[in-house]
Structures are given as structure tokens and as C-alpha cells.
Scaffold this motif. Structure first.
Motif, PDB file in Angstrom:
ATOM      1  N   ILE A  53      42.438 -37.254  22.884  1.00  0.00           N
ATOM      2  CA  ILE A  53      42.817 -37.903  21.621  1.00  0.00           C
ATOM      3  C   ILE A  53      43.841 -36.974  20.984  1.00  0.00           C
ATOM      4  CG2 ILE A  53      42.029 -38.649  19.350  1.00  0.00           C
ATOM      5  CD1 ILE A  53      39.273 -39.174  20.668  1.00  0.00           C
ATOM      6  N   LEU A  54      45.054 -37.474  20.803  1.00  0.00           N
ATOM      7  CA  LEU A  54      46.194 -36.598  20.533  1.00  0.00           C
ATOM      8  C   LEU A  54      46.957 -37.045  19.289  1.00  0.00           C
ATOM      9  CD1 LEU A  54      48.002 -34.312  21.770  1.00  0.00           C
ATOM     10  CD2 LEU A  54      49.047 -36.076  23.206  1.00  0.00           C
ATOM     11  N   ASP A  55      47.067 -36.144  18.304  1.00  0.00           N
ATOM     12  CA  ASP A  55      47.851 -36.432  17.101  1.00  0.00           C
ATOM     13  C   ASP A  55      49.333 -36.258  17.426  1.00  0.00           C
ATOM     14  OD1 ASP A  55      48.260 -37.025  14.402  1.00  0.00           O
ATOM     15  OD2 ASP A  55      48.326 -34.908  13.860  1.00  0.00           O
ATOM     16  N   VAL A  56      50.181 -37.081  16.800  1.00  0.00           N
ATOM     17  CA  VAL A  56      51.621 -36.984  17.079  1.00  0.00           C
ATOM     18  C   VAL A  56      52.241 -35.790  16.357  1.00  0.00           C
ATOM     19  CG1 VAL A  56      53.866 -38.098  16.786  1.00  0.00           C
ATOM     20  CG2 VAL A  56      51.906 -39.438  17.549  1.00  0.00           C
ATOM     21  N   MET A  57      52.019 -35.697  15.045  1.00  0.00           N
ATOM     22  CA  MET A  57      52.701 -34.682  14.240  1.00  0.00           C
ATOM     23  C   MET A  57      51.892 -33.380  14.212  1.00  0.00           C
ATOM     24  SD  MET A  57      55.376 -36.300  13.279  1.00  0.00           S
ATOM     25  CE  MET A  57      56.070 -35.359  11.937  1.00  0.00           C
ATOM     26  N   MET A  58      52.377 -32.372  14.932  1.00  0.00           N
ATOM     27  CA  MET A  58      51.672 -31.080  14.975  1.00  0.00           C
ATOM     28  C   MET A  58      52.669 -29.935  15.077  1.00  0.00           C
ATOM     29  SD  MET A  58      48.451 -31.608  17.516  1.00  0.00           S
ATOM     30  CE  MET A  58      49.518 -32.168  18.841  1.00  0.00           C
ATOM     31  N   PRO A  59      52.274 -28.739  14.615  1.00  0.00           N
ATOM     32  CA  PRO A  59      53.158 -27.577  14.763  1.00  0.00           C
ATOM     33  C   PRO A  59      53.202 -27.097  16.209  1.00  0.00           C
ATOM     34  CG  PRO A  59      51.064 -26.921  13.772  1.00  0.00           C
ATOM     35  CD  PRO A  59      51.043 -28.421  13.883  1.00  0.00           C
ATOM     36  N   LYS A  60      54.182 -26.243  16.501  1.00  0.00           N
ATOM     37  CA  LYS A  60      54.368 -25.575  17.805  1.00  0.00           C
ATOM     38  C   LYS A  60      54.788 -26.530  18.922  1.00  0.00           C
ATOM     39  CE  LYS A  60      51.595 -21.473  17.008  1.00  0.00           C
ATOM     40  NZ  LYS A  60      50.581 -20.569  17.514  1.00  0.00           N
ATOM     41  N   MET A  61      54.065 -27.623  19.108  1.00  0.00           N
ATOM     42  CA  MET A  61      54.420 -28.594  20.142  1.00  0.00           C
ATOM     43  C   MET A  61      53.831 -29.926  19.689  1.00  0.00           C
ATOM     44  SD  MET A  61      53.236 -28.665  24.169  1.00  0.00           S
ATOM     45  CE  MET A  61      54.175 -27.348  24.893  1.00  0.00           C
ATOM     46  N   ASP A  62      54.678 -30.947  19.497  1.00  0.00           N
ATOM     47  CA  ASP A  62      54.121 -32.198  18.974  1.00  0.00           C
ATOM     48  C   ASP A  62      53.442 -33.012  20.089  1.00  0.00           C
ATOM     49  OD1 ASP A  62      56.075 -33.612  20.362  1.00  0.00           O
ATOM     50  OD2 ASP A  62      57.313 -34.019  18.601  1.00  0.00           O
ATOM     51  N   GLY A  63      52.832 -34.125  19.664  1.00  0.00           N
ATOM     52  CA  GLY A  63      52.065 -34.941  20.604  1.00  0.00           C
ATOM     53  C   GLY A  63      52.893 -35.478  21.753  1.00  0.00           C
ATOM     54  N   TRP A  64      54.169 -35.816  21.464  1.00  0.00           N
ATOM     55  CA  TRP A  64      55.024 -36.343  22.536  1.00  0.00           C
ATOM     56  C   TRP A  64      55.235 -35.292  23.618  1.00  0.00           C
ATOM     57  CZ3 TRP A  64      54.378 -40.961  21.476  1.00  0.00           C
ATOM     58  CH2 TRP A  64      54.628 -41.522  20.225  1.00  0.00           C
ATOM     59  N   GLN A  65      55.517 -34.054  23.190  1.00  0.00           N
ATOM     60  CA  GLN A  65      55.742 -32.971  24.175  1.00  0.00           C
ATOM     61  C   GLN A  65      54.486 -32.702  25.000  1.00  0.00           C
ATOM     62  OE1 GLN A  65      57.364 -30.415  20.861  1.00  0.00           O
ATOM     63  NE2 GLN A  65      58.544 -29.564  22.541  1.00  0.00           N
ATOM     64  N   VAL A  66      53.336 -32.732  24.299  1.00  0.00           N
ATOM     65  CA  VAL A  66      52.061 -32.513  25.014  1.00  0.00           C
ATOM     66  C   VAL A  66      51.888 -33.596  26.070  1.00  0.00           C
ATOM     67  CG1 VAL A  66      49.544 -32.485  24.782  1.00  0.00           C
ATOM     68  CG2 VAL A  66      50.959 -31.378  23.042  1.00  0.00           C
ATOM     69  N   CYS A  67      52.146 -34.832  25.665  1.00  0.00           N
ATOM     70  CA  CYS A  67      51.992 -35.972  26.568  1.00  0.00           C
ATOM     71  C   CYS A  67      52.920 -35.829  27.788  1.00  0.00           C
ATOM     72  CB  CYS A  67      52.300 -37.256  25.804  1.00  0.00           C
ATOM     73  SG  CYS A  67      51.853 -38.736  26.705  1.00  0.00           S
ATOM     74  N   ARG A  68      54.187 -35.478  27.529  1.00  0.00           N
ATOM     75  CA  ARG A  68      55.150 -35.293  28.646  1.00  0.00           C
ATOM     76  C   ARG A  68      54.653 -34.218  29.615  1.00  0.00           C
ATOM     77  NH1 ARG A  68      59.086 -35.637  24.468  1.00  0.00           N
ATOM     78  NH2 ARG A  68      60.241 -37.597  24.598  1.00  0.00           N
ATOM     79  N   GLU A  69      54.194 -33.107  29.033  1.00  0.00           N
ATOM     80  CA  GLU A  69      53.743 -31.962  29.845  1.00  0.00           C
ATOM     81  C   GLU A  69      52.565 -32.367  30.746  1.00  0.00           C
ATOM     82  OE1 GLU A  69      54.127 -27.946  30.898  1.00  0.00           O
ATOM     83  OE2 GLU A  69      55.356 -28.995  29.426  1.00  0.00           O
ATOM     84  N   ILE A  70      51.576 -33.018  30.140  1.00  0.00           N
ATOM     85  CA  ILE A  70      50.353 -33.372  30.887  1.00  0.00           C
ATOM     86  C   ILE A  70      50.634 -34.473  31.905  1.00  0.00           C
ATOM     87  CG2 ILE A  70      48.077 -34.489  30.606  1.00  0.00           C
ATOM     88  CD1 ILE A  70      47.747 -32.709  28.071  1.00  0.00           C
ATOM     89  N   ARG A  71      51.511 -35.418  31.538  1.00  0.00           N
ATOM     90  CA  ARG A  71      51.795 -36.544  32.435  1.00  0.00           C
ATOM     91  C   ARG A  71      52.516 -36.111  33.725  1.00  0.00           C
ATOM     92  NH1 ARG A  71      48.249 -39.022  31.455  1.00  0.00           N
ATOM     93  NH2 ARG A  71      47.977 -40.909  30.231  1.00  0.00           N
TER      94      ARG A  71
END
Length: 225
Positions: A53-71
């Protein structure tokens, strides 16, 4: 069966606690991350996370970047939380392989229902054959083997065993079993379940002991260690 792990990623500790409390009540093991970098680290360290469960707006790395990385490495189901309902955001999310998109504020009960629905879909695709405690259950072939010997079960006995196995360690009331195995349109009484459980235990031999009676409530399927 081990509890399914859910990773909750949000920079607001209040939001993480709210989601964690509701998921924990449903028997999920909840891991928390307060920013994107921490989320990626935890995901790759844990390896057995069933859903994020991933919030979009976050410091250091936003949800989109996290999603790209994990995908790049995993198809783990991802639910995105966002404060703004923007169609462009939603489209970007689906392009990146987000499974669900929920706008804040949201009902925690709805979120939990979405989590359960996504995990059911994932399991339906992946777990056609379940192997637990010497029992091999093949959903597609509607076949059960115990210690490599075929066991002849009726349709309802098979459905009942499948329901027990997919809810290992969970105390199941007779009403819940009726609703899920016999469906909501069944108007018989709970003794039907007791009769089926008795037959099922007898056909399972010593493995029938995995189905524990919880007096005054129902049953629980638990494999002996």
C-alpha cells in the motif's frame, strides 16, 4: 500458514497506524516504511511481501519512483494512495502496473476489502495446487492426495477442505463456513457443516486431526508442527 505480509508506505505515521490497525485485525503481518527509499529497502530485504500500500506524495522517493523500481523485479500487487484524484495520475499508475488506486480520505474497511480482493485474485491465479502438511490439493483437477494417495471426496467435501486450507490458522464460525462454502442462498442449518466435517475427517485419516473443533463456534484448520 504464515500470515501474509503487507508493506504500508506513507510519510504520515497516523495514516500508517490507522491502516496497520485495520489490517492486523484481519490477521495480516504489517510492515511499515515512512519514505520511498525505506520502502524499497524493506521490500528487497523481506522478499515475501504479498502486497504494498503505497502513498504517492513522499519525501526522498515518491510513490511513482518506488513503483518503477519494484516493477523492474516484481509483480507484487500495489495499491496507490493519493490525496488528489487526478485522471492523469491514475493513468500513469496503471501504466506503471498499479493494481488499485484509492483517493484520500478513504474508509479503512474499504481499503481492507480491496486488499483481500486483490490477494484472492492473485492466489486464484497462482495457487491451483496447494501442498500443505502431506495434503496436495489440485483446484483445477478437483483432486486431493494425502501422502501421495488419491482421496475420493464429494464436491462439497472438496470445497470445504479447500476453504479450510486457504484459511489456515483462522477460527471459522459455522455461519462463515456456510456463507462461503454453501453460499448465502443456503437455508439449511449448521449441522450440515458438522456432518460434512465428520465425513471429511474420516476420509482424511490421521490428517483429519488438522481440522480442530472450536467449541461453541466452529472449526480451525491447523497443521501440526
Amino acid at each position: 500458514m504464515d500470515k501474509l505480509k503487507v508493506l504500508v508506505v506513507d510519510d504520515e505515521s497516523r495514516m500508517r497506524k490507522l491502516v496497520k490497525d485495520f489490517l492486523s485485525k484481519k490477521n495480516f503481518d504489517v510492515l511499515e516504511a515512512e519514505n520511498g527509499e525505506q520502502a524499497v529497502d524493506i521490500f528487497f530485504e523481506s522478499k515475501e511481501i504479498a502486497l504494498i500500500i503505497l502513498d504517492v506524495m513522499m519525501p526522498k522517493m515518491d510513490g511513482w519512483q518506488v513503483c518503477r523500481e519494484i516493477r523492474q523485479y516484481s509483480k507484487v500487487p500495489i495499491i496507490m494512495l493519493t490525496a488528489k484524484s487526478d485522471e492523469k495520475d491514475e493513468l500513469l499508475g496503471f501504466e506503471l502496473g498499479v493494481d488499485e488506486y484509492i483517493s484520500k480520505p478513504f474508509s479503512p474497511k474499504i481499503l481492507v476489502a480491496r486488499v483481500e480482493a486483490i490477494l484472492r485474485r492473485a492466489n486464484a491465479l497462482e495457487e491451483d495446487v496447494i501442498d500443505v502438511g502431506g495434503i496436495v490439493l489440485d483446484k483445477a483437477a478437483h483432486q486431493v492426495k494425502i501422502d501421495n494417495v488419491n482421496i475420493d471426496l464429494s464436491y462439497k467435501e472438496f470445497e470445504l477442505l479447500t476453504y479450510f486450507i486457504t484459511n489456515q490458522g483462522v477460527a471459522l464460525s459455522r455461519e462463515r463456513i456456510l456463507n462461503n462454502v454453501w453460499n448465502y442462498d443456503y437455508f439449511g442449518d449448521a449441522r450440515t457443516i458438522d456432518t460434512h466435517v465428520k465425513k471429511l475427517r474420516s476420509k482424511m485419516g490421521p490428517k483429519g486431526d488438522y481440522i480442530k473443533t472450536i467449541w461453541g463456534m466452529g472449526y480451525k484448520f491447523e497443521v501440526e508442527p
